[in-house]
Design a protein around this motif. Structure first.
Motif, PDB file in Angstrom:
ATOM      1  N   UNK A  28       0.851  -1.191   0.000  1.00  0.00           N
ATOM      2  CA  UNK A  28       0.000   0.000   0.000  1.00  0.00           C
ATOM      3  C   UNK A  28       0.887   1.242   0.000  1.00  0.00           C
ATOM      4  N   UNK A  29       0.740   2.081  -1.016  1.00  0.00           N
ATOM      5  CA  UNK A  29       1.494   3.336  -1.123  1.00  0.00           C
ATOM      6  C   UNK A  29       0.564   4.487  -0.753  1.00  0.00           C
ATOM      7  N   UNK A  30       1.022   5.353   0.166  1.00  0.00           N
ATOM      8  CA  UNK A  30       0.193   6.483   0.612  1.00  0.00           C
ATOM      9  C   UNK A  30       0.972   7.783   0.513  1.00  0.00           C
ATOM     10  N   UNK A  31       0.373   8.757  -0.169  1.00  0.00           N
ATOM     11  CA  UNK A  31       0.879  10.130  -0.146  1.00  0.00           C
ATOM     12  C   UNK A  31      -0.230  10.987   0.469  1.00  0.00           C
ATOM     13  N   UNK A  32       0.025  11.596   1.631  1.00  0.00           N
ATOM     14  CA  UNK A  32      -1.039  12.368   2.288  1.00  0.00           C
ATOM     15  C   UNK A  32      -1.338  13.689   1.585  1.00  0.00           C
ATOM     16  N   UNK A  33      -0.533  14.035   0.561  1.00  0.00           N
ATOM     17  CA  UNK A  33      -0.637  15.353  -0.061  1.00  0.00           C
ATOM     18  C   UNK A  33       0.078  16.378   0.786  1.00  0.00           C
ATOM     19  N   UNK A  34      -0.099  17.635   0.464  1.00  0.00           N
ATOM     20  CA  UNK A  34       0.497  18.733   1.240  1.00  0.00           C
ATOM     21  C   UNK A  34      -0.621  19.477   1.961  1.00  0.00           C
ATOM     22  N   UNK A  35      -0.390  19.774   3.234  1.00  0.00           N
ATOM     23  CA  UNK A  35      -1.371  20.560   4.006  1.00  0.00           C
ATOM     24  C   UNK A  35      -1.459  21.989   3.501  1.00  0.00           C
ATOM     25  N   UNK A  36      -0.403  22.426   2.795  1.00  0.00           N
ATOM     26  CA  UNK A  36      -0.163  23.853   2.645  1.00  0.00           C
ATOM     27  C   UNK A  36      -0.050  24.303   1.189  1.00  0.00           C
ATOM     28  N   UNK A  37       0.545  23.449   0.337  1.00  0.00           N
ATOM     29  CA  UNK A  37       0.690  23.784  -1.088  1.00  0.00           C
ATOM     30  C   UNK A  37       0.171  22.601  -1.909  1.00  0.00           C
ATOM     31  N   UNK A  38      -1.155  22.345  -1.867  1.00  0.00           N
ATOM     32  CA  UNK A  38      -1.696  21.178  -2.578  1.00  0.00           C
ATOM     33  C   UNK A  38      -1.580  21.344  -4.090  1.00  0.00           C
TER      34      UNK A  38
END
Ligand SMILES: [Mn+2]
Length: 178
Positions: free
Chosen positions: A126-136
């Motif tokens: 399972x590969x997870x990238x949470x994204x960016x909180x600040x510069x999506x």
């Protein structure tokens, strides 16, 4: 059942990380921060947090990658820039991270760098990238920034994404068998 908080790419936005920690700390079994904080490795916010170095991090005390086992689940964690994770058109290039994760005998791979949130199974992991909180960036940049909570039960992984107000972005939820 185990629950993990995954955050990445705050790019100096220390206050959002503090806010997320305050919201989730008591409810999770592990906390992962996937790089590009632009803070020091010994910053107080990283107490009890598993961190790695990002391409924008100046502190050499951050490690390139690490594997961590919690509740029998082995995670391979890295920012992504050292493993060619950027994909100009798609979500991410997973091949190099996959090879490193194989060597670490990991079941779950955590990364960041692309600022595009998502979770997929690839080569049995399972590969997870949470994204960016600040510069999506990417398809869901209009959500204003994301982070992730992984819940692991005997039979499945559930990855939920949240916005900066800790609202469940339920359309983005990924559920896969273990
Ligand atoms: Mn970044």
């Amino acid at each position: 059942m185990s629950q993990f908080l995954i955050v990445s790419d705050i790019h100096g936005d220390r206050s959002i990380f503090l806010d997320i920690l305050e919201h989730w700390q008591s409810q999770v079994d592990g906390i992962f921060y996937n790089g590009d904080s632009e803070l020091s490795a010994d910053d107080k916010v990283f107490e009890g947090v598993s961190t790695v170095i990002g391409n924008m991090d100046g502190d050499p005390d951050f490690v390139d990658a690490r594997s961590t086992t919690i509740d029998g689940i082995t995670f391979f964690q890295t920012h992504g820039h050292l493993y060619d994770a950027t994909s100009l058109l798609g979500w991410a290039n997973l091949q190099q991270m996959n090879q490193a994760a194989d060597k670490a005998h990991a079941q779950v791979v955590l990364f960041g760098h692309t600022h595009k949130e998502g979770a997929v199974t690839y080569q049995g992991k399972l590969f997870i990238n949470p994204g960016s909180t600040t510069i999506p960036k990417g398809l869901h940049a209009n959500l204003g920034g994301t982070y992730a909570i992984l819940t692991v039960s005997d039979k499945q992984y559930t990855v939920k994404f949240y916005n900066r107000r800790h609202e469940d972005l339920s359309d983005l939820t990924v559920i896969v068998a273990r």
